[in-house]
Design a protein around this motif. Structure first.
Motif, PDB file in Angstrom:
ATOM      1  N   LYS A 121       1.570  12.073  -3.543  1.00 42.50           N
ATOM      2  CA  LYS A 121       0.991  12.339  -2.217  1.00 42.50           C
ATOM      3  C   LYS A 121       1.096  11.094  -1.333  1.00 42.50           C
ATOM      4  N   SER A 122       0.786  11.290  -0.049  1.00 36.68           N
ATOM      5  CA  SER A 122       0.761  10.174   0.894  1.00 36.68           C
ATOM      6  C   SER A 122      -0.650   9.570   0.860  1.00 36.68           C
ATOM      7  N   LEU A 123      -0.735   8.232   0.884  1.00 34.93           N
ATOM      8  CA  LEU A 123      -2.037   7.571   0.727  1.00 34.93           C
ATOM      9  C   LEU A 123      -2.620   7.079   2.046  1.00 34.93           C
ATOM     10  N   SER A 124      -3.966   7.029   2.109  1.00 36.58           N
ATOM     11  CA  SER A 124      -4.640   6.217   3.123  1.00 36.58           C
ATOM     12  C   SER A 124      -5.484   5.216   2.333  1.00 36.58           C
ATOM     13  N   MET A 125      -5.801   4.069   2.941  1.00 36.10           N
ATOM     14  CA  MET A 125      -6.545   3.057   2.187  1.00 36.10           C
ATOM     15  C   MET A 125      -7.837   2.675   2.872  1.00 36.10           C
ATOM     16  N   SER A 126      -8.879   2.499   2.048  1.00 34.35           N
ATOM     17  CA  SER A 126     -10.155   1.974   2.517  1.00 34.35           C
ATOM     18  C   SER A 126     -10.485   0.791   1.624  1.00 34.35           C
ATOM     19  N   GLU A 127     -11.142  -0.206   2.196  1.00 33.58           N
ATOM     20  CA  GLU A 127     -11.448  -1.382   1.377  1.00 33.58           C
ATOM     21  C   GLU A 127     -12.890  -1.840   1.575  1.00 33.58           C
ATOM     22  N   LEU A 128     -13.609  -1.995   0.472  1.00 37.54           N
ATOM     23  CA  LEU A 128     -14.971  -2.535   0.522  1.00 37.54           C
ATOM     24  C   LEU A 128     -14.914  -4.056   0.506  1.00 37.54           C
ATOM     25  N   GLY A 129     -15.655  -4.686   1.399  1.00 36.74           N
ATOM     26  CA  GLY A 129     -15.704  -6.148   1.423  1.00 36.74           C
ATOM     27  C   GLY A 129     -14.339  -6.747   1.694  1.00 36.74           C
ATOM     28  N   SER A 130     -13.690  -6.227   2.732  1.00 36.19           N
ATOM     29  CA  SER A 130     -12.295  -6.591   2.995  1.00 36.19           C
ATOM     30  C   SER A 130     -12.116  -8.039   3.422  1.00 36.19           C
ATOM     31  N   GLY A 131     -13.154  -8.674   3.970  1.00 31.37           N
ATOM     32  CA  GLY A 131     -12.984 -10.033   4.494  1.00 31.37           C
ATOM     33  C   GLY A 131     -11.861 -10.043   5.512  1.00 31.37           C
ATOM     34  N   THR A 132     -10.970 -11.040   5.421  1.00 28.30           N
ATOM     35  CA  THR A 132      -9.876 -11.100   6.385  1.00 28.30           C
ATOM     36  C   THR A 132      -8.648 -10.322   5.903  1.00 28.30           C
ATOM     37  N   ALA A 133      -8.785  -9.657   4.756  1.00 29.61           N
ATOM     38  CA  ALA A 133      -7.742  -8.773   4.225  1.00 29.61           C
ATOM     39  C   ALA A 133      -6.410  -9.483   3.960  1.00 29.61           C
ATOM     40  N   ALA A 134      -6.482 -10.785   3.676  1.00 27.92           N
ATOM     41  CA  ALA A 134      -5.256 -11.557   3.474  1.00 27.92           C
ATOM     42  C   ALA A 134      -4.420 -10.996   2.322  1.00 27.92           C
ATOM     43  N   LYS A 135      -5.070 -10.680   1.180  1.00 27.16           N
ATOM     44  CA  LYS A 135      -4.326 -10.158   0.026  1.00 27.16           C
ATOM     45  C   LYS A 135      -3.937  -8.699   0.210  1.00 27.16           C
ATOM     46  N   THR A 136      -4.763  -7.961   0.966  1.00 30.24           N
ATOM     47  CA  THR A 136      -4.512  -6.534   1.143  1.00 30.24           C
ATOM     48  C   THR A 136      -3.168  -6.283   1.795  1.00 30.24           C
ATOM     49  N   GLY A 137      -2.729  -7.254   2.628  1.00 27.92           N
ATOM     50  CA  GLY A 137      -1.443  -7.146   3.304  1.00 27.92           C
ATOM     51  C   GLY A 137      -0.314  -6.815   2.340  1.00 27.92           C
ATOM     52  N   ILE A 138      -0.409  -7.346   1.119  1.00 27.49           N
ATOM     53  CA  ILE A 138       0.650  -7.114   0.128  1.00 27.49           C
ATOM     54  C   ILE A 138       0.751  -5.627  -0.201  1.00 27.49           C
ATOM     55  N   LEU A 139      -0.404  -5.005  -0.436  1.00 27.10           N
ATOM     56  CA  LEU A 139      -0.427  -3.568  -0.757  1.00 27.10           C
ATOM     57  C   LEU A 139      -0.040  -2.729   0.457  1.00 27.10           C
ATOM     58  N   LEU A 140      -0.521  -3.149   1.632  1.00 26.51           N
ATOM     59  CA  LEU A 140      -0.218  -2.388   2.844  1.00 26.51           C
ATOM     60  C   LEU A 140       1.276  -2.389   3.117  1.00 26.51           C
ATOM     61  N   GLN A 141       1.873  -3.570   2.945  1.00 31.50           N
ATOM     62  CA  GLN A 141       3.314  -3.691   3.156  1.00 31.50           C
ATOM     63  C   GLN A 141       4.068  -2.760   2.206  1.00 31.50           C
ATOM     64  N   ALA A 142       3.651  -2.769   0.960  1.00 28.85           N
ATOM     65  CA  ALA A 142       4.293  -1.899  -0.044  1.00 28.85           C
ATOM     66  C   ALA A 142       4.099  -0.428   0.324  1.00 28.85           C
ATOM     67  N   ALA A 143       2.920  -0.098   0.852  1.00 25.59           N
ATOM     68  CA  ALA A 143       2.641   1.295   1.230  1.00 25.59           C
ATOM     69  C   ALA A 143       3.502   1.721   2.421  1.00 25.59           C
ATOM     70  N   VAL A 144       3.673   0.801   3.378  1.00 25.51           N
ATOM     71  CA  VAL A 144       4.520   1.106   4.532  1.00 25.51           C
ATOM     72  C   VAL A 144       5.964   1.344   4.075  1.00 25.51           C
ATOM     73  N   ARG A 145       6.422   0.537   3.125  1.00 27.79           N
ATOM     74  CA  ARG A 145       7.775   0.736   2.583  1.00 27.79           C
ATOM     75  C   ARG A 145       7.915   2.119   1.955  1.00 27.79           C
ATOM     76  N   ARG A 146       6.896   2.571   1.282  1.00 21.07           N
ATOM     77  CA  ARG A 146       6.935   3.877   0.599  1.00 21.07           C
ATOM     78  C   ARG A 146       6.864   5.065   1.547  1.00 21.07           C
ATOM     79  N   GLN A 147       5.888   4.979   2.483  1.00 19.29           N
ATOM     80  CA  GLN A 147       5.566   6.205   3.227  1.00 19.29           C
ATOM     81  C   GLN A 147       5.624   6.065   4.743  1.00 19.29           C
ATOM     82  N   GLY A 148       6.020   4.902   5.243  1.00 16.46           N
ATOM     83  CA  GLY A 148       6.136   4.723   6.693  1.00 16.46           C
ATOM     84  C   GLY A 148       4.834   4.335   7.359  1.00 16.46           C
ATOM     85  N   LEU A 149       3.962   5.319   7.583  1.00 17.54           N
ATOM     86  CA  LEU A 149       2.714   5.016   8.288  1.00 17.54           C
ATOM     87  C   LEU A 149       1.518   5.014   7.327  1.00 17.54           C
TER      88      LEU A 149
END
Ligand code: AVJ
Length: 344
Positions: free
Chosen positions: A90-118
């Protein structure tokens, strides 16, 4: 303080809150109640005002603070596999608890964009500054991500996940933030999260691991008592925050940063130790009743627990909260773990 009842403290604090506080009174009431107890403590979310959030960012870049870079390396190596397992086609959406500045999350987001576009990304945090930084950073660096920030204290406020038609949610709770909570609190947070999720949706949890033959207690100590004193500043900043937001009169110079390893509980504890016998005031409300908080020399305020986990603790926690573990990733020295679990 010994002579005042908890009801009186609460009544008194609601007056103080009305007069001094920009924040919801419930939060700071909890803070000052902690100082009124026989064993003084403060809630860990209190660290994250603008100054504290910036200091925490500095901590994550310290050579001694292995947690962030280890978790970042795990995310870099395994993002694709994590997304593959979490999405199940399926296509994913992401939510994050205690995201702070989300510096590390960028890695997963980038990978998700590569997979599914938006990708829709909902960072949830108590720090407005951190959320702003996160949104700006992602908007500039990762086109394809729609950031929907939510300013909220997930510890005491309801957890509301953004739902999007046709998307399966993946919840991120990384950085070992869950290590701040006692066992019962951890389960309660995860259960509330579980209630906001659909069956089969994934939760990616980051946990720092307990000392072992590969991971020395010495490394743990260094991570929480760094040579540049950034962690000490981070710890002491809560006193400055209480002075500013509650009108207390702490002298931060009369307290020192102290850490302890609690082997029975498997946690690092941060304390602020009073270096002299002293009294601190909570200013008078409309009833003109002042609270005096007394400190003996050497008495401490317990400001944070940082639990260090093993696989048994992680499994038990997920089971109790209604999740089943899908897969665990760790570094070769087993200092940190990322666990993907599915809501049952
Ligand atoms: C953000 C809770 C994961 O416990 O390591 C860093 C906070 N405290 N240095 C941690 C913290 C002292 C951090 N967490």
């Amino acid at each position: 303080m010994e002579l005042v009842t908890e009801t009186q403290v609460r009544g008194k604090l609601s007056e103080v809150s009305k007069r001094f506080l920009a924040r919801p009174e419930r939060e700071l009431t909890e803070a000052v109640l902690g100082l009124s107890a026989t064993r003084k403590s403060l809630p860990a979310w209190l660290f994250y005002d603008a100054t504290g959030s910036a200091l925490f960012e500095q901590i994550t870049e310290l050579p001694e603070y292995y947690l962030t870079r280890t978790e970042r390396a795990l995310l870099t190596s395994y993002s694709d596999e994590i997304l593959e397992l979490a999405s199940a086609g399926k296509s994913l959406s992401m939510s994050e608890l205690g995201s702070g500045t989300a510096a590390k999350t960028g890695i997963l987001l980038q990978a998700a964009v590569r997979r599914q576009g938006l990708v829709f990304y909902q960072p949830i945090d108590v720090s407005k500054v951190s959320l702003d930084t996160a949104r700006e950073y992602i908007n500039q660096r990762i086109p394809g991500v729609t950031v929907l920030p939510q300013l909220s204290n997930y510890v005491i406020e309801p957890i509301q996940l953004e739902r999007h038609a046709g998307k399966k949610a993946l919840v991120l709770y990384i950085g070992s933030s869950i290590g701040n909570f006692l066992k019962g609190e951890r389960i309660r947070i995860l259960r509330r999260l579980r209630d906001a999720m659909e069956p089969e949706e994934g939760l990616l949890l980051g946990t720092d691991l307990a000392p072992s033959q590969h991971k020395s207690l010495y490394a743990l100590f260094a991570a929480y008592d760094d040579s540049q004193g950034v962690t000490a500043k981070f710890n002491l900043n809560v006193l400055t925050r209480l002075n500013r937001e509650v009108g207390m009169n702490f002298n931060p110079n009369l307290f020192r940063h102290l850490i302890r390893w609690n082997a029975v509980e498997s946690r690092i504890e941060m304390h602020l130790e009073s270096i002299v016998r002293q009294e601190v005031m909570v200013p008078a409300g409309l009833d003109a009743m002042e609270l005096r908080i007394r400190f003996g020399k050497g008495e401490t305020i317990h400001t944070e627990n940082s639990y260090k986990f093993n696989t048994g603790m992680i499994d038990e926690m997920f089971t109790a909260a209604g999740f089943s573990v899908t897969k665990v990733w760790t570094d070769p020295l087993q200092t940190f773990a990322l666990t993907l679990a599915a809501a049952r």
